[in-house]
Enzyme design. Structure first.
Site, mmCIF file in Angstrom:
data_model
loop_
_atom_site.group_PDB
_atom_site.id
_atom_site.type_symbol
_atom_site.label_atom_id
_atom_site.label_comp_id
_atom_site.label_asym_id
_atom_site.label_seq_id
_atom_site.Cartn_x
_atom_site.Cartn_y
_atom_site.Cartn_z
ATOM 1 N N TRP A 102 -6.659 6.706 -0.344
ATOM 2 C CA TRP A 102 -7.246 5.563 0.203
ATOM 3 C C TRP A 102 -7.186 4.941 1.298
ATOM 4 C CZ3 TRP A 102 -10.639 5.098 -3.276
ATOM 5 C CH2 TRP A 102 -10.739 5.554 -4.566
ATOM 6 N N ASP A 172 -3.469 -3.099 1.650
ATOM 7 C CA ASP A 172 -4.466 -2.679 0.352
ATOM 8 C C ASP A 172 -3.205 -2.550 -0.677
ATOM 9 O OD1 ASP A 172 -5.354 -1.626 -1.967
ATOM 10 O OD2 ASP A 172 -6.500 -0.012 -0.791
ATOM 11 N N LYS A 196 -6.457 -2.465 -11.577
ATOM 12 C CA LYS A 196 -5.246 -1.579 -11.927
ATOM 13 C C LYS A 196 -4.101 -2.706 -12.656
ATOM 14 C CE LYS A 196 -7.182 1.497 -9.357
ATOM 15 N NZ LYS A 196 -7.090 1.902 -8.029
#
Ligand SMILES: *Cc1c(COP(=O)(O)O)cnc(C)c1O
Length: 360
Positions: A102, A172, A196
């Site tokens: 990511w 993030d 999540k």
């Protein structure tokens, strides 16, 4: 009703009592005669929902007054572009710490907009550790430093917050959002996809220090301009109303669990049960640097692809689903986000233990 324990990296489990509350309120939200799924985003009833969600977020995460809390869309991935468009505008440079897929995607996206430098990477050891960085490692001319706090695919998490001096730090936090207390003042921005840890998919929550806003480049799409979103109180266009409502229910649940201290205690307990098992097992092992272990995503392997696959399949038959590791590294991964009950982790360890006995 028989519910499974879902170890997926996302979308993932939501607390049962949140789902039950949503179910009870599905047809008639607080006497409004309608479902939140049907309601105008400009209505008084919805306005209270989004304001309450923001208030709870601020309270639970201790967000200072000089930060905006925004409810946005496009998944975390959209913000890989929005971040450079909004912030890489003083010197046209930024430093990216590449600790997984990511972070790498965010870095690659940022390169389209300016000089995005890979300041450090752990790719040399399959992203199994977090590089140790000090202030001297960063370019003083960088407009910001970018990091991914918890690496969902590899199962690592920063054990420290990098000291970037005066350079704004952006993180993030998709896969560790609200999993433990976090000092927001150390960051210029934190953001994450909700699917999540905090709601169904379709929502991104971004917390941005006010002085960062208002410097987006002219070509920034209106929807990606954080100042415009902030000025419109996240209602520039139709937001994901129902997901914001679910987020509010999850925040109420977190508060009931004792806030982030209570949530953290529960998460530490769950992670310990699983890591302790892996550390004594002769079949399974966790392959990340011990001090960088994630509380949320626990990766492990047997060393044999065949045995890994057999284990994933037999676990699913017992109602322990989605244990297959990410396609980029294989093996197994148990994502044990906030809503995974302790019993789910215990059941997983009992299963793994029995599997080990039966197969060695
Ligand atoms: C899942 C994930 C993403 C991608 O999220 P989308 O909302 O699907 O774009 C980004 N970063 C991290 C750390 C993630 O875990």
């Amino acid at each position: 009703m028989s519910r499974v324990y879902n170890f997926s990296a996302g979308p993932s489990m939501l607390p049962l009592e949140v789902l039950e509350k949503a179910q009870a309120e599905m047809l008639d939200y607080e006497g409004s005669g309608q479902s939140v799924t049907e309601m105008s985003h400009r209505s008084k009833v919805f306005d209270k929902i989004i304001k309450d969600a923001e208030k709870l977020f601020r309270e639970i995460l201790n967000v200072p007054d000089n930060y905006k809390v925004l409810f946005l869309q496009g998944g975390a991935s959209t913000h890989f572009a929005a971040i450079p468009l909004n912030f890489m505008n003083k010197n046209g440079k930024a430093d990216y710490i590449v600790t997984g897929v990511w972070a790498k995607k965010a870095w690659q996206e940022a390169k389209k907009y300016g000089e995005a430098r890979k300041v450090a990477s752990s790719e040399d050891k399959v992203f199994s550790y977090i590089p140790k960085l000090t202030r001297e490692d960063f370019d003083p001319e960088a407009d910001y430093v970018y990091m991914c706090m918890n690496n969902t695919i590899y199962g690592t998490k920063y054990p420290y917050i990098p000291d970037t001096g005066d350079i704004p730090l952006i993180a993030d936090v998709s896969s560790c959002f609200l999993s433990e207390p976090l000092d927001v003042t150390k960051f210029a921005m934190i953001y994450g996809g909700a699917q999540k840890n905090i709601a169904p998919a379709g929502l991104v929550v971004a917390i941005i220090r006010e002085d960062m806003l208002g410097h987006a480049r002219d070509i920034t799409p209106t929807m990606l301009d954080y100042k415009i979103q902030a000025d419109a109180d996240s209602l520039y266009n139709t937001p994901p109303c129902y997901t914001i409502y679910m987020c509010k229910l999850v925040l109420e649940w977190i508060k009931k669990m004792g806030g982030l201290e209570g949530i953290k205690a529960n998460n530490v307990k769950k992670a310990k049960i699983l890591y302790d098992f892996l550390d004594q097992s002769k079949m399974f092992r966790n392959t990340v640097n011990p001090e960088d272990r994630s509380l949320m995503n626990v990766t492990f392997v047997t060393g044999s692809d065949e045995l890994d696959a057999k284990c994933v399949k037999e676990a699913a038959e017992q109602g322990l689903i989605n244990l297959k590791g990410h396609r980029s590294i294989g093996g197994l991964r148990a994502s044990i986000y906030n809503a995974m009950p302790v019993e789910g982790v215990q059941k997983l360890v009992d299963f793994l233990s029995a599997f080990e006995k039966a197969n060695s």
